[in-house]
Design a protein around this motif. Structure first.
Motif, PDB file in Angstrom:
ATOM      1  N   VAL B  81       9.936  -2.883   4.423  1.00 31.09           N
ATOM      2  CA  VAL B  81       9.345  -3.691   3.361  1.00 31.09           C
ATOM      3  C   VAL B  81       9.998  -3.448   2.004  1.00 31.09           C
ATOM      4  N   ALA B  83       9.677  -1.036  -0.228  1.00 30.67           N
ATOM      5  CA  ALA B  83       8.808  -0.625  -1.327  1.00 30.67           C
ATOM      6  C   ALA B  83       9.263   0.666  -1.993  1.00 30.67           C
ATOM      7  N   CYS B  84       9.627   1.662  -1.202  1.00 31.35           N
ATOM      8  CA  CYS B  84       9.815   2.986  -1.812  1.00 31.35           C
ATOM      9  C   CYS B  84      11.153   3.117  -2.531  1.00 31.35           C
ATOM     10  N   ARG B  85      12.133   2.334  -2.141  1.00 29.14           N
ATOM     11  CA  ARG B  85      13.476   2.330  -2.757  1.00 29.14           C
ATOM     12  C   ARG B  85      14.218   3.642  -2.526  1.00 29.14           C
ATOM     13  N   ILE B 191       2.169   9.308  -2.514  1.00 31.33           N
ATOM     14  CA  ILE B 191       3.367   8.785  -3.174  1.00 31.33           C
ATOM     15  C   ILE B 191       3.452   7.265  -3.020  1.00 31.33           C
ATOM     16  N   ALA B 192       2.365   6.655  -2.589  1.00 30.36           N
ATOM     17  CA  ALA B 192       2.265   5.184  -2.555  1.00 30.36           C
ATOM     18  C   ALA B 192       3.396   4.512  -1.780  1.00 30.36           C
ATOM     19  N   TYR B 194       2.771   3.009   1.019  1.00 31.83           N
ATOM     20  CA  TYR B 194       2.079   1.876   1.646  1.00 31.83           C
ATOM     21  C   TYR B 194       2.110   1.901   3.176  1.00 31.83           C
ATOM     22  N   ARG B 198      -0.216  -0.436   5.865  1.00 33.25           N
ATOM     23  CA  ARG B 198       0.562  -1.299   6.765  1.00 33.25           C
ATOM     24  C   ARG B 198       0.269  -0.921   8.212  1.00 33.25           C
ATOM     25  N   VAL B 211      -5.696  -0.990   0.031  1.00 30.24           N
ATOM     26  CA  VAL B 211      -5.113  -0.499  -1.206  1.00 30.24           C
ATOM     27  C   VAL B 211      -5.855  -1.164  -2.355  1.00 30.24           C
ATOM     28  N   PHE B 212      -6.259  -0.347  -3.293  1.00 30.40           N
ATOM     29  CA  PHE B 212      -7.018  -0.823  -4.444  1.00 30.40           C
ATOM     30  C   PHE B 212      -6.229  -0.564  -5.726  1.00 30.40           C
ATOM     31  N   VAL B 218      -2.632   2.928  -7.939  1.00 29.41           N
ATOM     32  CA  VAL B 218      -2.938   2.381  -6.610  1.00 29.41           C
ATOM     33  C   VAL B 218      -3.634   3.442  -5.769  1.00 29.41           C
TER      34      VAL B 218
END
Lengths: 427, 929
Positions: B81, B83-85, B191-192, B194, B198, B211-212, B218
């Motif tokens: 996805v 996200a973390c890069r 560390i978000a 996700y 998922r 996730v809020f 987050v």
């Protein structure tokens, strides 16, 4: 001077009714389009016109459309989405168009939807734009009643259902794929591209997202032709642009001017120049997420290419001025706080890099800065740069910071001095 | 009926006889280029050309090559996805580009001739920078964090080289939640990435982990404190790259991963055969983690399997032999007593167990003789398993693995709620319905690994899943159609489907128009699918349902000549199928043998007969037998009535072979020494010096088991002359751990039954997959080290996935068409009882774990609300299920009319639903019949 987009807008702030709009030649562009042009002809005309997206990125509109699958086998339903989530600090140009002349937008929407053969369109509107929402709702009802929206528009075989969606309010919703997620009821996180929305957009179907101002150009291009449209401009980039000025000028506002008008003319002639006692120190030419330019850049034409060459972006064309009584570090901190708050929290550099940036700037201003902090800030500008993040929010956020570090470095370094020797430069 | 089956839809069975015996998996060392050969493209990494597979992303390709690249949000089972890069690499435009630009490896498809740099200074600086950002809010509480020592975040931090923190700001903090008995929550460590949401939402279909909030606030948790509802929540422990979600049952007796002694094992809590790695410290079993198997469980276990281990050291554990008359016995007295009782016996009836190994059952069989060897399962289940084997042996059926099940593009479930009876299968079916999404992605040119984009493009489109079951199931949310009916009606529907597929199959008379239409729709979906799959099992104890599956399978095979039909039968226990393959006698036969006086002694292996038949029957049997001997690890009602109880080793303390519902024989190994005086069940029974001798004897005497000796290398196997250590090389405290008891270090116990050693010394590398106790590779301390043991990222284990498939290879040639059953006669004012299964509750051993027991339902009788109203029963009202067994009524919307559901196997519900009984509810004050 021809001001097609704002010609109907009244100085008293009231809106243009359908009758008034029709009387001014409104919906003529649509009539002509439906009567004379096939969808692909419309796409070609818009491509020929050279219209570029007015949301900030300046991507050629016709080219964007051309990636939508067309023909019998194309997936259904296709969608057109209007990006009316104007949340960039300093930007208020779409609001002017939405409140002042909603039918112009509706006409543009129908033309664009026809061009890509979309049968459902959404206006995704910034939640705080309550007046615009009310006027748009009214205008949509008027248009539907007149057969300008809905089944078989103006007796053609083309149908369009236009729906208004008011945003719950996040800056990131202005990013087109985050907007689509939000519209689907999901978290407003951007999506990875590819696949582009033209292939898999709203609800997984082919979708075009266009900015309000972009769409408002369409009726005029289709009605008056490509050559006329090109003639509106002062530079190679066609059309007019709504430029805005905020900051310590005598009369802040937004004006439709030929593309390529210089910042000097905009500030001095239209915004009335700087207020007494203030000098221009720099300006963000395209809104909060663009690089600072300096007074020496004032005579550069405000178009995509020229501003790009000068090291910034035309963005939304709504500039924010920095005066000599305002601390650039504090101004940048103010912006970074906004961007840090508005990060969706999806990718690491943006989510964790912007709060660090804020914390460094706060520390600097509160006297806790260390000499290496400026290098850290510069490193963050790189780390949060284009390509490194999931979407353009963080790179945009870094633009005012990286240019401030370049142009106003002394202001940053001043905070590294002991407080007693710092001197009171700003109010 | 087709004559000859030449193939199935899923390719040849992956495991041949040689599997598991091959040398296995060298740790892939950075840059050694020791990757599996692949057809496809070449890319240039840091100046060196490497072969990669077309269609992969760069991260998959790089990891498959055995190179290291840090990542967080990507997961081989869940795709990319971006996200973390963290997996940034430098990609160059062409041969002349010296600068390049950062791209995320997980989001970049490989292309021929692509040039990238992993090790260039810009690439390394970028990754260190991202890691530094991730760590700005991480509390660095590794010393008190239970993830420490097996933390992906630790590993990746070291890998990126980020060592000095420049961030001086405050860290954001969160409030943690109570997520129930299984999982701890420590959000400050997040560390978000996700991955948790998922996994929980997209992979498992759960909706109570969300996730809020946004930006760096987050929050991953529930809307409010409460039990995580999903049956696969435990995998969050391994999915989370750091210590946000940790194993709460492990917390109570925590130990570092490096201090755990582990062994390759197989889960004993249902018939699927998931591979596990149980961990021991100080003589007690501390936890279960997933052990990757490329055909079965992959990366994930169910919560019953992960958290159900408490019985091994639980309060009911038997540590000592005991006599009903004299109480506890020492080992030699117990041996003498056993010998004397068996010598004294006037015929011995042996009762085996579907939760004991093939070897233990075979030892019993040898001891009592084949005619006196009984299966020790309820007669209804016995009949179902016989029918099931009859189908598997004689029809062109291919028993699918879970990996194969995930590829099915149309699924019919008949009479089963897999989430409750074979949980990991349900998770596989949840992936199967995504095949439609993958097909849509193909049409749009979206790679399958681009997870969010595939989901976005497909929206709610799913491959068809049809569920016909007596009660609502946990897969209903992804079903195209559900049908609630009695088992008999479900069977009739199945026969109608078969007729719809192949007109030669007899038609079913008298179906309702709705069922006619549904049968036609299912037949159409199965016929037009590429890889149709039928799922059934013993869940509703109906042979009719199983025969219907056989009929559909035969019809499909007739309609698709040359292709076997993919089927998976859920069976209740870890060796149900293995025991069935031994063709043991029924429990009724055992009762008859004792009743008739042919035998007077019951020798019961690892079995509580009160779970198998009703109390009256079992009481009579145990009373009638002059001598009752029970060998088991856990005290239960049957053991309490035995004259002699002998303590057996639990699965964590013994070796043996189990046959999974896929027909796969798998060897499990002891993680620890047997507790107290307990010993391998088979050691009480016979003269075999070591397990290999017993396994060999079994293989020689029953042809179906001929190949089981090849499940894993035998006890004589050595790597460079060394055994395989069960303890990691960092195992600590060996010389000190018993110092409070005695000062000298005890000798490491010898293991004569396997090639594993109770030691930290031995061969560190090249373990055959079947003998690999845990995964570890240099720089990879978490379970994600498994990538170093796979032929490609998320693929099969290098050296072959362990196990030998014994049956279900599609070779059956045919049976005559079955005659569909008639509609059942209606029974006035009465209902028919059906068992309703519960992942937490219906399994015997896992209910000794307090965490699992906490999740189990209280006993009830479920009625369709309309039936309840008709019978004048209200929710919660007590009714008499059996003499003196009063249970509250539970109104269960969606339960088929005319049936009463009773939870299967609850420990405090001593009335097993043994057959298709009719039942007339009595209320207090009613005259009991």
């Amino acid at each position: 001077m021809d001001k097609p987009l704002t010609r109907n807008i009244k100085s008293d702030g009231s809106t243009v009714t359908l009758a008034e709009y029709l009387a001014s030649g409104g919906y003529e562009g649509l009539k002509k389009t439906l009567a004379e042009f096939a969808p692909l002809d419309v796409q070609q005309r818009v491509k020929d016109s050279g219209l570029r997206g007015r949301g900030g990125a300046g991507f050629p509109t016709g080219l964007k459309w051309s990636f939508v699958p067309m023909g019998e086998d194309a997936p259904r339903t296709k969608y057109l989405v209007v990006n009316g989530d104007e949340m960039e600090p300093g930007a208020f140009k779409d609001r002017l168009l939405l409140e002042g002349d909603p039918h112009q937008l509706i006409e543009g929407v129908v033309i664009a939807a026809y061009a890509i053969q979309a049968n459902i369109a959404y206006v995704f509107l910034r939640g705080e734009y309550r007046l615009a929402a009310a006027r748009l709702r009214q205008a949509i009802a008027e248009a539907e009643a007149q057969g300008l929206l809905g089944e078989g528009i103006l007796g053609s075989g083309f149908s369009l259902d236009l729906r208004l969606h008011t945003s719950a309010g996040r800056y990131i919703c202005g990013e087109e794929t985050a907007l689509l997620n939000s519209l689907e009821g999901k978290r407003a996180n951007p999506r990875a591209k590819p696949p582009f929305p033209q292939v898999s957009g709203l609800f997984g179907k082919p979708t075009i997202v266009n900015n309000v101002e972009t769409l408002c150009n369409l009726p005029h291009i289709l009605r008056n032709g490509v050559e006329w449209y090109k003639g509106l401009s002062r530079t190679g980039e066609p059309g007019t642009k709504i430029y805005g000025v905020s900051g310590r000028v005598r009369s802040p506002g937004a004006w439709e001017l030929p593309m390529g008008t210089t910042a000097r003319e905009i500030i001095e002639e239209h915004a009335g120049g700087m207020r007494d006692g203030y000098r221009l120190k720099g300006y963000l030419p395209g809104g909060a997420s663009t690089d600072f330019l300096l007074p020496e850049h004032l005579d550069i034409p405000m178009d995509y290419g020229s501003i790009g060459k000068a090291g910034s972006r035309l963005g939304t064309g709504t500039m924010i001025l920095l005066d000599d009584k305002t601390c650039p570090v504090q101004m940048v901190l103010n912006l970074e706080r906004f961007f840090a708050q508005e990060s969706c929290g999806w990718c690491t550099p943006c989510r964790d890099g912007l709060p660090w940036t804020v914390s460094l700037l706060e520390g600097l201003i509160e006297g806790r800065g260390r000499p290496e902090d400026l290098a850290t800030l510069e490193r963050l500008c790189g780390l949060l740069g284009p390509g490194n993040t999931f979407c353009a929010l963080a790179p945009g956020a870094m633009e005012p910071l990286q240019s401030a570090l370049k142009y106003f470095r002394a202001d940053f370094e001043r905070y590294l001095q002991p407080q007693t020797t710092r001197g009171g430069m700003y109010a | 009926m087709p004559d000859k089956i030449v193939g199935n839809d899923f390719g040849p069975p992956k495991a041949g006889p040689k599997d598991g015996l091959q040398g296995g998996s060298p740790h892939k060392i950075v840059g050694n280029g020791f990757g599996p050969p692949k057809a496809g493209l070449h890319i240039e990494i840091d100046g060196k050309s490497h072969p990669v597979k077309a269609g992969e992303n760069l991260l998959q390709a790089i990891l498959s090559l055995g190179l290291d690249l840090p990542y967080f949000c990507w997961h081989p089972a869940m795709g990319s996805v971006g996200a973390c890069r963290q997996c940034g690499v430098i990609q160059f435009k062409d041969a002349n580009d010296a600068q390049g630009r950062v791209v995320m490896a997980c989001m970049t498809p490989v292309a021929e001739g692509m040039r990238i740099s992993l090790q260039g200074p810009d690439a390394k600086a970028f990754r260190a920078g991202i890691l530094e950002l991730l760590m700005t809010n991480h509390p660095h509480d590794c010393p008190v964090c239970e993830e420490g020592g097996e933390c992906h975040l630790q590993d990746m931090t070291v890998m990126t080289g980020h060592t000095v923190r420049q961030y001086r700001g405050l860290k954001r903090t969160h409030r943690n939640q109570d997520l129930g008995p299984f999982i701890n929550h420590e959000m400050n460590r997040c560390i978000a990435c996700y991955r948790c949401v998922r996994y929980y939402q997209d992979y498992c279909g759960g909706d109570d982990l969300q996730v809020f909030a946004s930006h760096n606030h987050v929050y991953f948790g529930r809307q409010e404190d409460g039990v995580l509802e999903n049956e696969f929540s435990g995998n969050l422990v391994e999915v989370c790259p750091t210590g946000v979600f940790t194993d709460k049952t492990f917390s109570r007796h925590y130990s570092r991963k490096w201090d755990l002694q582990t062994a390759p094992s197989v889960c004993v809590h249902c018939g699927i055969g998931c591979n596990t790695s149980p961990g021991e410290r100080y003589g007690s079993l501390r936890r279960i983690v997933n052990r990757y198997h490329g055909e079965i469980n992959g990366y994930f276990l169910c919560d019953r399997g992960r958290f159900g281990y408490g019985f091994v050291n639980g309060p009911a554990r038997l540590y000592q032999a005991r006599s009903a008359e004299t109480g506890p016995l020492d080992v030699s007295t117990a041996e003498n007593r056993l010998r004397a009782m068996l010598e004294d016996a006037k015929g011995i009836v042996g009762i085996g167990s579907p939760r004991a190994s093939l070897e233990a059952n075979f030892a019993l069989r040898e001891r009592v003789g084949a005619e006196r060897f009984h299966a020790g399962i309820g007669d209804a289940e016995h009949g179902c398993l016989r029918t099931l084997l009859d189908l598997v042996r004689n029809l062109p059926l291919h028993l699918v693995s879970l990996r194969e099940a995930e590829r099915a593009d149309a699924v019919l479930i008949l009479g089963e709620d897999p989430t409750q009876t074979a949980p990991r299968l349900a998770l596989a079916l949840r992936q199967a319905v995504r095949n439609r999404a993958l097909a849509i992605a193909d049409e749009l040119g979206i790679p399958h690994w681009q997870d969010a984009a595939v989901r976005e493009a497909a929206q709610a489109e799913k491959s068809p899943l049809f569920i016909a079951s007596p009660a609502p199931t946990r897969l209903d949310d992804i079903a195209a159609r559900t049908c609630r009916a009695s088992p008999r009606t479900i069977a009739r529907l199945g026969f109608a489907v078969a007729h719809g597929i192949c007109p030669e199959a007899p038609a079913v008379m008298g179906l309702t128009p709705e069922h006619e239409a549904l049968a036609a729709e299912i037949a159409q979906a199965l016929t037009s699918a590429e890889r149709p799959l039928i799922v059934a099992g013993t869940g509703c104890l109906s042979e009719d349902v199983l025969r219907a599956v056989g009929q559909i399978a035969a019809a499909l095979a007739a309609a698709r000549p040359g292709r076997a039909t993919a089927v998976h039968f859920a069976v209740p226990e870890c060796n149900s199928l293995g025991l069935a393959l031994m063709d043991a006698q029924s429990l009724a036969h055992a009762a008859h043998t004792i009743e008739s006086g042919e035998a007077d002694t019951l020798l019961i292996l690892e079995n509580d007969l009160y779970r198998r038949a009703d109390r009256t029957t079992v009481d009579a049997l145990l009373t009638r037998a002059r001598q009752v001997i029970v060998i088991d690890h856990t005290l239960h009602a049957t053991a309490e009535r035995a004259h002699l109880v002998l303590p057996a080793a639990s699965f964590a303390e013994t070796e043996g072979t189990l046959v999974s519902s896929e027909g796969r024989a798998q060897r499990f190994f002891a993680a620890m020494q047997p507790a107290g005086d307990s010993r391998d069940g088979w050691r009480w029974l016979g003269p075999w010096p070591c397990l290999d001798d017993l396994t060999r004897a079994l293989a020689d005497s029953l042809p179906v088991f001929q190949q089981i000796t090849a499940c894993a290398p035998g006890a004589a196997f050595r790597i460079a002359g060394q055994k395989i250590p069960r303890q990691p090389h960092r195992y600590s405290g060996r010389t000190a751990m018993l110092a409070d008891i005695r000062i000298h270090e005890p000798k490491q116990p010898e293991d004569t039954d396997s090639a594993l050693a109770f030691s930290m010394e031995g061969a560190a590398n090249d373990h055959p997959p079947a003998l690999n106790p845990f995964v570890w590779a240099p720089g990879w301390n978490s379970n994600q080290a498994v990538g170093k043991f796979q032929d490609e990222a998320g693929g099969h284990l290098s050296g072959g996935d362990p196990g030998i498939r014994l049956i279900g290879d599609g070779a059956g040639t045919g049976l005559p068409w079955s005659v569909p059953p008639e509609t059942e006669a209606s029974i006035a004012d009465a209902l028919r009882l059906v068992p309703l299964h519960h992942i937490f509750g219906s399994d015997e051993t896992s209910m000794h774990s307090s965490a699992v027991a906490e999740r189990a339902p209280h006993p009830y009788v479920a009625l369709n609300p309309e039936d309840a109203a008709r019978l004048g029963l209200a929710e919660g009202e007590e009714v008499e299920l059996a003499p003196d067994v009063w249970l509250p009524v539970k109104c269960l919307p969606g339960l088929a009319a005319g049936i009463a559901g009773v939870p299967a196997g609850l420990p405090d519900l001593p009335v097993p639903v043994t057959a298709w009984q009719s039942w007339k509810p009595n209320k207090p004050g009613d005259e009991t019949s």
